[in-house]
Design an enzyme around this catalytic site. Sequence first.
Site, short mmCIF file in Angstrom:
data_model
loop_
_atom_site.label_atom_id
_atom_site.label_comp_id
_atom_site.label_asym_id
_atom_site.label_seq_id
_atom_site.Cartn_x
_atom_site.Cartn_y
_atom_site.Cartn_z
N HIS A 1 3.78 -2.15 3.32
CA HIS A 1 3.92 -0.83 2.70
C HIS A 1 5.33 -0.70 2.15
O HIS A 1 6.29 -0.89 2.90
CB HIS A 1 3.68 0.28 3.72
N HIS B 1 -5.25 9.76 0.27
CA HIS B 1 -5.39 8.94 1.47
C HIS B 1 -6.45 9.47 2.43
O HIS B 1 -6.36 9.29 3.64
CB HIS B 1 -4.05 8.79 2.21
N HIS C 1 -5.38 3.29 -4.32
CA HIS C 1 -5.43 3.54 -2.87
C HIS C 1 -5.84 4.99 -2.58
O HIS C 1 -5.49 5.54 -1.53
CB HIS C 1 -4.07 3.22 -2.24
N ASP D 1 0.81 -1.21 0.00
CA ASP D 1 0.00 0.00 0.00
C ASP D 1 0.85 1.26 0.00
O ASP D 1 1.98 1.28 0.50
CB ASP D 1 -0.87 0.06 1.27
#
Length: 254
Positions: free
Chosen positions: A210, A120, A116, A65
């Site tokens: 990540h 954010h 994604h 991510d």
Amino acid sequence: MFLKTKPTGAGLAAALVTALTLTLTGCSSDTTAPADVRADAGSDAKGAFGPVDCRKAKCIALTFDAGPGEDTPHLLDVLKEKKVHATFFLLGKNHVKKYPETVRRLAAEGHEVGNHTWTHKILTDHEPAEIRTELERTQNAIARITGKKPRLMRPPQGRTDDTVSEVSKELGLAQVLWSATAKDYSTTDSKLIEKRILDQAGKDGIILLHDIYEGTVPAVPGIIDALKKQGYTFVTVPQLMAPAEPVPGTIYRP
């Protein structure tokens, strides 16, 4: 994780720990296991198989991510060496726009490129128009680079609801949560990251990491080697579902 490639600070780390710990239990009970849709797929299903048929093999999906980041090219070198394809959920504003060549390489080397959001934002805190903007801007940015819009998205912090699902459906995006996380935003200890993933790994699982944190990429070779020794085959999320295909709007979680 939000705007910088390598955020620091105890306050931010603590906030992320709290938020992502909460999301492990999920924000919606209406989730679907990839293994279930795979098992229920009919003879006319058209999902593309990966290196194995996950109806028979011990499969697991590796996902990353909030990138791409400056360490992502090295991660891609590792994955190429290990012959592993992963799924990357990319942030738009400060990542896709900053590293277009890395995005292009991700797609060219056979990894699944997912969405994604643009900045954010926690989608459940916003109205449909803003949710749509967060997702659509990243869809378009990735498509301009790779020639193809993503079919998967991961909501920030795993937070989703009926409104997010409806907008995702409109944009042709299935939602993907996870079953194993290293909480790599809270540590730079690569051995600890590796241990946390190995402790949680399971058949048909989805691993969350990540590629923007200092300790993560160095942990990946050990994770791959150890799980391969345990008989796992690494596949992308769509390959985990094959011969079924991801259904837009659906929330998938092992």
